[in-house]
Design a protein around this motif. Sequence first.
Motif, mmCIF file in Angstrom:
data_model
loop_
_atom_site.group_PDB
_atom_site.id
_atom_site.type_symbol
_atom_site.label_atom_id
_atom_site.label_comp_id
_atom_site.label_asym_id
_atom_site.label_seq_id
_atom_site.Cartn_x
_atom_site.Cartn_y
_atom_site.Cartn_z
ATOM 1 N N ILE A 99 20.478 61.215 -21.486
ATOM 2 C CA ILE A 99 19.794 60.216 -20.663
ATOM 3 C C ILE A 99 18.276 60.312 -20.813
ATOM 4 O O ILE A 99 17.596 59.306 -21.012
ATOM 5 C CB ILE A 99 20.202 60.366 -19.182
ATOM 6 N N GLY A 100 17.740 61.528 -20.722
ATOM 7 C CA GLY A 100 16.298 61.713 -20.812
ATOM 8 C C GLY A 100 15.739 61.267 -22.147
ATOM 9 O O GLY A 100 14.727 60.559 -22.207
ATOM 10 N N GLU A 101 16.382 61.662 -23.216
ATOM 11 C CA GLU A 101 15.924 61.280 -24.551
ATOM 12 C C GLU A 101 15.959 59.761 -24.705
ATOM 13 O O GLU A 101 15.011 59.150 -25.216
ATOM 14 C CB GLU A 101 16.809 61.939 -25.613
ATOM 15 N N PHE A 102 17.048 59.143 -24.257
ATOM 16 C CA PHE A 102 17.164 57.690 -24.353
ATOM 17 C C PHE A 102 16.044 57.004 -23.569
ATOM 18 O O PHE A 102 15.386 56.083 -24.066
ATOM 19 C CB PHE A 102 18.525 57.209 -23.842
ATOM 20 N N ALA A 103 15.807 57.440 -22.332
ATOM 21 C CA ALA A 103 14.797 56.804 -21.480
ATOM 22 C C ALA A 103 13.392 56.959 -22.065
ATOM 23 O O ALA A 103 12.594 56.021 -22.032
ATOM 24 C CB ALA A 103 14.854 57.384 -20.072
ATOM 25 N N ARG A 104 13.086 58.132 -22.614
ATOM 26 C CA ARG A 104 11.767 58.329 -23.222
ATOM 27 C C ARG A 104 11.587 57.410 -24.437
ATOM 28 O O ARG A 104 10.518 56.820 -24.620
ATOM 29 C CB ARG A 104 11.556 59.796 -23.581
ATOM 30 N N GLN A 105 12.618 57.283 -25.265
ATOM 31 C CA GLN A 105 12.563 56.380 -26.419
ATOM 32 C C GLN A 105 12.400 54.926 -25.965
ATOM 33 O O GLN A 105 11.634 54.175 -26.554
ATOM 34 C CB GLN A 105 13.828 56.523 -27.279
ATOM 35 N N LEU A 106 13.135 54.554 -24.937
ATOM 36 C CA LEU A 106 13.051 53.194 -24.414
ATOM 37 C C LEU A 106 11.629 52.883 -23.964
ATOM 38 O O LEU A 106 11.077 51.827 -24.282
ATOM 39 C CB LEU A 106 14.040 53.014 -23.259
ATOM 40 N N LYS A 107 11.018 53.788 -23.218
ATOM 41 C CA LYS A 107 9.644 53.581 -22.732
ATOM 42 C C LYS A 107 8.661 53.417 -23.889
ATOM 43 O O LYS A 107 7.717 52.641 -23.798
ATOM 44 C CB LYS A 107 9.196 54.743 -21.847
ATOM 45 N N GLU A 108 8.881 54.156 -24.969
ATOM 46 C CA GLU A 108 7.989 54.068 -26.125
ATOM 47 C C GLU A 108 8.157 52.751 -26.878
ATOM 48 O O GLU A 108 7.251 52.330 -27.588
ATOM 49 C CB GLU A 108 8.235 55.237 -27.082
ATOM 50 N N ASN A 109 9.306 52.130 -26.758
ATOM 51 C CA ASN A 109 9.623 50.964 -27.578
ATOM 52 C C ASN A 109 9.770 49.666 -26.790
ATOM 53 O O ASN A 109 10.408 48.730 -27.263
ATOM 54 C CB ASN A 109 10.907 51.233 -28.378
ATOM 55 N N THR A 110 9.196 49.626 -25.607
ATOM 56 C CA THR A 110 9.241 48.394 -24.810
ATOM 57 C C THR A 110 7.869 48.155 -24.200
ATOM 58 O O THR A 110 7.073 49.079 -24.070
ATOM 59 C CB THR A 110 10.339 48.475 -23.718
ATOM 60 N N GLU A 111 7.617 46.915 -23.849
ATOM 61 C CA GLU A 111 6.316 46.559 -23.274
ATOM 62 C C GLU A 111 6.377 46.300 -21.778
ATOM 63 O O GLU A 111 5.380 46.411 -21.087
ATOM 64 C CB GLU A 111 5.754 45.328 -23.981
ATOM 65 N N GLU A 112 7.554 45.937 -21.271
ATOM 66 C CA GLU A 112 7.676 45.596 -19.856
ATOM 67 C C GLU A 112 8.220 46.771 -19.054
ATOM 68 O O GLU A 112 8.874 47.659 -19.597
ATOM 69 C CB GLU A 112 8.600 44.389 -19.690
ATOM 70 N N ASP A 113 7.972 46.735 -17.744
ATOM 71 C CA ASP A 113 8.468 47.783 -16.866
ATOM 72 C C ASP A 113 9.999 47.792 -16.853
ATOM 73 O O ASP A 113 10.652 46.810 -17.212
ATOM 74 C CB ASP A 113 7.932 47.593 -15.450
ATOM 75 N N ILE A 114 10.546 48.908 -16.413
ATOM 76 C CA ILE A 114 11.981 49.166 -16.452
ATOM 77 C C ILE A 114 12.465 49.426 -15.028
ATOM 78 O O ILE A 114 11.861 50.215 -14.304
ATOM 79 C CB ILE A 114 12.262 50.394 -17.351
ATOM 80 N N TRP A 115 13.570 48.793 -14.659
ATOM 81 C CA TRP A 115 14.139 48.936 -13.321
ATOM 82 C C TRP A 115 15.300 49.911 -13.357
ATOM 83 O O TRP A 115 16.303 49.671 -14.009
ATOM 84 C CB TRP A 115 14.603 47.586 -12.807
ATOM 85 N N LEU A 116 15.152 51.018 -12.651
ATOM 86 C CA LEU A 116 16.253 51.951 -12.432
ATOM 87 C C LEU A 116 16.996 51.444 -11.206
ATOM 88 O O LEU A 116 16.543 51.611 -10.076
ATOM 89 C CB LEU A 116 15.730 53.375 -12.224
ATOM 90 N N VAL A 117 18.151 50.805 -11.426
ATOM 91 C CA VAL A 117 18.914 50.169 -10.351
ATOM 92 C C VAL A 117 19.640 51.212 -9.502
ATOM 93 O O VAL A 117 19.680 51.133 -8.295
ATOM 94 C CB VAL A 117 19.923 49.150 -10.936
#
Length: 185
Positions: A99-117
């Motif tokens: 989960i952590g690795e995926f989330a860090r990669q996602l943050k590096e490769n997106t421009e918009e904020d992310i919602w943790l539902v």
Amino acid sequence: MKGNKPRIKLYIACSLDGFIARENGSIDWLTEYEKNPGTDYGYSEFYSSIGTVLMGRKTYEQVLGFGDWPYGEKKAYVFTRQEELLRREKNVEFISGDIGEFARQLKENTEEDIWLVGGSQLIKVFLEEDLVQDLIVFFVPVILGSGIPLFDQIQKEIGLKLINTERYESGLVRVEYEIEIHITK
């Protein structure tokens, strides 16, 4: 890429005693607040500010039970350890790795904020791995007495900076925090 890095934001409602659902996962106690004609509690503005939604499998299954998939135009990632096939909605991808690795990669490769539902288990992992930057919590004027906790035995102390509060006529209170410091126990 815009100047600011995207932020992972927890945007969630809980009872006054800190539960996000009943023991059986029901959120029936929230229904009277969902269809308030006077306000959407800032949801539309928040929703337009994010590009991706993240949730656990149980939350995903619960959202599917509401009818139409509400996040069709957003990319959605569902974290699951289950082997069985789940119904796949538009723009949904299932993640079973780190989960952590995926989330860090996602943050590096997106421009918009992310919602943790949610839910509770996923929130715990995100907080323990310092992945959340903002908490937007709606306290609902009800005491459930038991249920699924918002913060379930997180193994660290986390300092918060109050950003904003808002009180609604319904009795609901919106509290926004920015995570300031993480102190390992």
